[in-house]
Scaffold this motif. Structure first.
Motif, PDB file in Angstrom:
ATOM      1  N   ALA A 147       0.859  -1.177   0.000  1.00  0.00           N
ATOM      2  CA  ALA A 147       0.000   0.000   0.000  1.00  0.00           C
ATOM      3  C   ALA A 147       0.895   1.226   0.000  1.00  0.00           C
ATOM      4  CB  ALA A 147      -0.896  -0.006   1.231  1.00  0.00           C
ATOM      5  N   VAL A 148       0.701   2.089  -0.985  1.00  0.00           N
ATOM      6  CA  VAL A 148       1.532   3.286  -1.093  1.00  0.00           C
ATOM      7  C   VAL A 148       0.625   4.508  -0.939  1.00  0.00           C
ATOM      8  CG1 VAL A 148       3.104   4.602  -2.562  1.00  0.00           C
ATOM      9  CG2 VAL A 148       3.124   2.087  -2.632  1.00  0.00           C
ATOM     10  N   VAL A 149       1.009   5.391  -0.020  1.00  0.00           N
ATOM     11  CA  VAL A 149       0.230   6.613   0.205  1.00  0.00           C
ATOM     12  C   VAL A 149       0.958   7.788  -0.441  1.00  0.00           C
ATOM     13  CG1 VAL A 149      -0.744   8.166   1.943  1.00  0.00           C
ATOM     14  CG2 VAL A 149      -0.651   5.694   2.379  1.00  0.00           C
ATOM     15  N   ILE A 150       0.238   8.494  -1.317  1.00  0.00           N
ATOM     16  CA  ILE A 150       0.806   9.676  -1.976  1.00  0.00           C
ATOM     17  C   ILE A 150       0.157  10.922  -1.361  1.00  0.00           C
ATOM     18  CG2 ILE A 150       1.145  10.884  -4.175  1.00  0.00           C
ATOM     19  CD1 ILE A 150       2.456   8.149  -4.190  1.00  0.00           C
ATOM     20  N   GLU A 151       0.999  11.821  -0.876  1.00  0.00           N
ATOM     21  CA  GLU A 151       0.503  13.096  -0.351  1.00  0.00           C
ATOM     22  C   GLU A 151       1.300  14.225  -0.994  1.00  0.00           C
ATOM     23  OE1 GLU A 151      -0.616  11.342   4.078  1.00  0.00           O
ATOM     24  OE2 GLU A 151       0.794  13.034   3.925  1.00  0.00           O
ATOM     25  N   ASN A 152       0.598  15.214  -1.455  1.00  0.00           N
ATOM     26  CA  ASN A 152       1.244  16.345  -2.138  1.00  0.00           C
ATOM     27  C   ASN A 152       2.153  15.862  -3.267  1.00  0.00           C
ATOM     28  OD1 ASN A 152       0.013  18.097  -0.251  1.00  0.00           O
ATOM     29  ND2 ASN A 152       1.679  17.650   1.209  1.00  0.00           N
ATOM     30  N   GLY A 153       1.710  14.837  -3.937  1.00  0.00           N
ATOM     31  CA  GLY A 153       2.459  14.358  -5.091  1.00  0.00           C
ATOM     32  C   GLY A 153       3.713  13.572  -4.749  1.00  0.00           C
ATOM     33  N   ARG A 154       3.908  13.314  -3.479  1.00  0.00           N
ATOM     34  CA  ARG A 154       5.091  12.566  -3.076  1.00  0.00           C
ATOM     35  C   ARG A 154       4.699  11.294  -2.321  1.00  0.00           C
ATOM     36  NH1 ARG A 154       9.985  14.776  -2.763  1.00  0.00           N
ATOM     37  NH2 ARG A 154      10.483  13.757  -0.800  1.00  0.00           N
ATOM     38  N   ILE A 155       5.611  10.358  -2.283  1.00  0.00           N
ATOM     39  CA  ILE A 155       5.331   9.126  -1.542  1.00  0.00           C
ATOM     40  C   ILE A 155       5.453   9.444  -0.046  1.00  0.00           C
ATOM     41  CG2 ILE A 155       6.042   6.756  -1.071  1.00  0.00           C
ATOM     42  CD1 ILE A 155       7.296   6.705  -3.895  1.00  0.00           C
ATOM     43  N   ALA A 156       4.331   9.378   0.646  1.00  0.00           N
ATOM     44  CA  ALA A 156       4.350   9.655   2.079  1.00  0.00           C
ATOM     45  C   ALA A 156       4.735   8.399   2.854  1.00  0.00           C
ATOM     46  CB  ALA A 156       2.998  10.162   2.543  1.00  0.00           C
ATOM     47  N   SER A 157       4.245   7.265   2.394  1.00  0.00           N
ATOM     48  CA  SER A 157       4.609   6.012   3.061  1.00  0.00           C
ATOM     49  C   SER A 157       4.316   4.825   2.153  1.00  0.00           C
ATOM     50  CB  SER A 157       3.813   5.859   4.368  1.00  0.00           C
ATOM     51  OG  SER A 157       2.469   5.561   4.056  1.00  0.00           O
ATOM     52  N   ALA A 158       4.970   3.742   2.468  1.00  0.00           N
ATOM     53  CA  ALA A 158       4.675   2.479   1.793  1.00  0.00           C
ATOM     54  C   ALA A 158       4.673   1.398   2.864  1.00  0.00           C
ATOM     55  CB  ALA A 158       5.724   2.173   0.734  1.00  0.00           C
ATOM     56  N   THR A 159       3.722   0.501   2.782  1.00  0.00           N
ATOM     57  CA  THR A 159       3.651  -0.569   3.770  1.00  0.00           C
ATOM     58  C   THR A 159       3.326  -1.891   3.082  1.00  0.00           C
ATOM     59  OG1 THR A 159       1.356   0.052   4.105  1.00  0.00           O
ATOM     60  CG2 THR A 159       2.916   0.818   5.770  1.00  0.00           C
ATOM     61  N   ILE A 160       3.593  -2.948   3.780  1.00  0.00           N
ATOM     62  CA  ILE A 160       3.168  -4.265   3.297  1.00  0.00           C
ATOM     63  C   ILE A 160       1.738  -4.461   3.795  1.00  0.00           C
ATOM     64  CG2 ILE A 160       3.538  -6.753   3.451  1.00  0.00           C
ATOM     65  CD1 ILE A 160       6.549  -6.090   3.900  1.00  0.00           C
ATOM     66  N   ALA A 161       0.795  -4.452   2.870  1.00  0.00           N
ATOM     67  CA  ALA A 161      -0.608  -4.572   3.266  1.00  0.00           C
ATOM     68  C   ALA A 161      -0.964  -6.029   3.540  1.00  0.00           C
ATOM     69  CB  ALA A 161      -1.507  -3.998   2.175  1.00  0.00           C
ATOM     70  N   GLN A 162      -0.449  -6.899   2.689  1.00  0.00           N
ATOM     71  CA  GLN A 162      -0.727  -8.323   2.898  1.00  0.00           C
ATOM     72  C   GLN A 162       0.533  -9.110   2.584  1.00  0.00           C
ATOM     73  OE1 GLN A 162      -4.426 -10.205   1.561  1.00  0.00           O
ATOM     74  NE2 GLN A 162      -5.012  -8.203   0.733  1.00  0.00           N
ATOM     75  N   CYS A 163       0.821 -10.039   3.447  1.00  0.00           N
ATOM     76  CA  CYS A 163       1.995 -10.882   3.233  1.00  0.00           C
ATOM     77  C   CYS A 163       1.511 -12.308   3.027  1.00  0.00           C
ATOM     78  CB  CYS A 163       2.925 -10.811   4.444  1.00  0.00           C
ATOM     79  SG  CYS A 163       4.350 -11.885   4.260  1.00  0.00           S
ATOM     80  N   ARG A 164       1.585 -12.766   1.803  1.00  0.00           N
ATOM     81  CA  ARG A 164       1.134 -14.139   1.540  1.00  0.00           C
ATOM     82  C   ARG A 164       2.291 -15.005   1.059  1.00  0.00           C
ATOM     83  NH1 ARG A 164      -4.651 -13.210  -1.447  1.00  0.00           N
ATOM     84  NH2 ARG A 164      -5.649 -12.092   0.266  1.00  0.00           N
ATOM     85  N   THR A 165       3.459 -14.703   1.582  1.00  0.00           N
ATOM     86  CA  THR A 165       4.604 -15.537   1.233  1.00  0.00           C
ATOM     87  C   THR A 165       4.729 -16.668   2.242  1.00  0.00           C
ATOM     88  OG1 THR A 165       5.999 -14.022   2.472  1.00  0.00           O
ATOM     89  CG2 THR A 165       5.923 -13.722   0.099  1.00  0.00           C
TER      90      THR A 165
END
Lengths: 281, 238
Positions: free
Chosen positions: B172-190
């Motif tokens: 899951a990548v959150v874009i704020e003001n045109g920039r990457i604010a955060s990225a997280t692993i939303a689901q781990c199915r490994t």
């Protein structure tokens, strides 16, 4: 081979070699499986009475298996394939696929019915029989993989219990390998120290008594697990199978004669071991 | 005595045969396994050259690629792990039986983030400038990226999937003001815990790019995360 293969390499930059090492498992499985009619092994099985040219993998695997059969007086015998099938070991446990073959083996076939021509690299099955290279193929794959990783010196390969430990462990000492308790899960009954050696165990605990005594076709009961430490996994795995069939005393004798080390545990948990076995502290 | 020596001879020859067998197979089969190695090298090269140009993340590496390249044929799942920081000697490797299928959890892959980080963007541009000095307009063009250009991405939260032979990861990548604010692993199915790559998600925001570190012996999971971020950023594209 129905196994999970794990490779640890301590140094950086081994990615290509590791990929290559894994490649051996695919390649050798493809040639030696009796669970696919199209494998080279099963193609050979379908041509009894004909000297069939064999690939290096098949030829070497069969040659080694036959030689060990001779050495163990048939306690290890690659021609038990049909007896395995007759007793229900005809299912590929990974896919559930059943071995289908029109080959109806004669009852009293043995390794003597397998004839090799070292000049022409052909294999002749003198009678109709099914070869089972299970105990040999996986070890061969481990050994080939170990050769790929040799330049990286310190590494560990685990192919479902067939282990090869190269060099030293991350602490700079010989690798310590635990030997599973044959009756209690998650418990170890012993552990050994090895370096540049393979460790393989034949046990009665995982899939029932899947090791048959080729000499009479019955399951063996005298051994709960047989562990062998040898220079290579093919040797260790095959000798573990043979020692399992032979029983504790004859088994240890065989290992001594072969110049390898090992530990045999009986169902009542008595230990028999070779003198040179190096225990971990 | 005589018996002993004859036995020894047989034993030695059996050991010799096993060594010779491995050598024969290895020598003859080297070419065959080369294909696997070559395939890997090509992929590694692609992965390396796919240094993200933030404006075109989706095109750099097709998300479906990892599935195609792995084709684990006959042998069931394989995993490469690193043991450098794993349990010390007291916890030896446990042998299962010859036919066993150990639980994936019995192997605990350890994340070791490799030091080399892809060259930061400004250095790259300098290099390009040196290579092409006669074209002044290029110089102008490459001088610009030193400061972030107009927003490449639309604000919002975007999801993407990445695949590997050990399973899938959703980012899951959150874009704020045109920039990457955060990225997280939303689901781990490994098959293995995503803990092995837990250093990677913060790097996406730090670098404003999906180009996270390689994780030694967890390369599959790292790649899956990378592909997931690439897909998410593709959706966020302006």
């Amino acid at each position: 081979m129905g196994t999970i293969v794990t490779i640890h390499v301590l140094r950086e930059g081994a990615d290509v070699a590791i990929e290559r090492a894994f490649g051996w498992f695919d390649e050798i499985e493809r040639v030696c499986t009796r669970f696919s009619q199209s494998s080279e092994l099963m193609q050979l099985t379908a041509q009894a009475g004909v000297a069939v040219p064999a690939s290096p993998i098949l030829y070497e695997a069969v040659q080694f298996a036959r030689m060990l059969a001779e050495e163990t007086g048939g306690a290890f015998d690659p021609t038990v394939g049909h007896r395995m099938a007759a007793r229900g070991f005809n299912k590929e446990h990974r896919t559930g696929e059943i071995v289908r073959t029109d080959v109806v083996p004669e009852d009293d076939v043995s390794y003597r019915d397998v004839q090799l021509d070292p000049e022409r690299k052909t294999i002749l099955l003198r009678r109709t029989l099914t070869l089972d290279l299970g105990a040999v193929a996986k070890g061969l794959a481990v050994d080939a993989a170990a050769r790929e990783l040799e330049p990286f010196k310190d590494f560990a390969i685990d192919a479902g219990g067939d282990l090869y430990l190269g060099g030293l462990n991350p602490q700079g000492e010989p690798w310590s390998v635990g030997i599973r308790h044959p009756r209690r899960d998650d418990e170890m009954i012993d552990s050994v120290r090895v370096s540049n050696q393979a460790v393989c165990t034949s046990g009665d605990y995982e899939r029932g008594q899947h090791i048959l005594d080729p000499r009479n076709g019955s399951s063996t009961h005298a051994v709960a697990s047989a562990t062998v430490v040898a220079s290579g996994a093919m040797l260790a795995d095959a000798l573990a199978t043979a020692a399992f069939v032979l029983g504790p005393e004859d088994g240890i004798q065989l290992l001594n004669r072969m110049g390898v080390d090992g530990l045999i545990v009986t169902p009542d948990l008595n230990h028999y071991e070779t003198r040179g076995l190096r225990h971990a502290a | 005595m005589a018996e002993n020596s004859s036995n020894k001879k047989v034993a030695n020859s059996l050991v010799a045969v096993s060594c010779a067998a491995v050598l024969a197979v290895y020598s003859a089969g080297y070419l065959r396994t080369r294909s696997a190695a070559d395939r890997f090298e090509v992929q590694a090269a692609e992965r390396r050259t796919a240094i993200p140009v933030p404006s075109e993340p989706a095109e750099t590496v097709p998300v479906s690629e990892p599935a195609a390249r792995l084709a684990p044929a006959a042998v069931s799942p394989t995993e490469v792990t690193d043991v450098r920081s794993s349990e010390p000697v007291e916890k030896p490797i446990v042998i299962a039986s010859a036919e066993t299928m150990p639980e994936p959890s019995s192997v605990s892959p350890v994340a070791v983030v490799e030091a080399p980080v892809p060259a930061p963007a400004p250095e790259l541009t300098v290099k390009i400038a040196e290579l092409a000095p006669p074209l002044p307009e290029h110089k102008i063009e490459i001088a610009a990226p030193a400061l972030p250009p107009a927003p490449k991405w639309k604000d919002g939260t975007y999801l993407g999937w990445g695949t590997s032979r050990h399973g899938d990861i959703q980012a899951a990548v959150v874009i704020e003001n045109g920039r990457i604010a955060s990225a997280t692993i939303a689901q781990c199915r490994t098959r293995y815990s995503c803990d092995v790559i837990d250093k990677l998600p913060p790097q996406v925001a730090q670098r404003q790019s999906p180009d996270v570190d390689y994780v030694s012996r967890a390369t599959q999971s790292a790649d899956a995360f990378y592909y997931a971020v690439v897909e998410a950023l593709g959706k966020a594209k302006n």
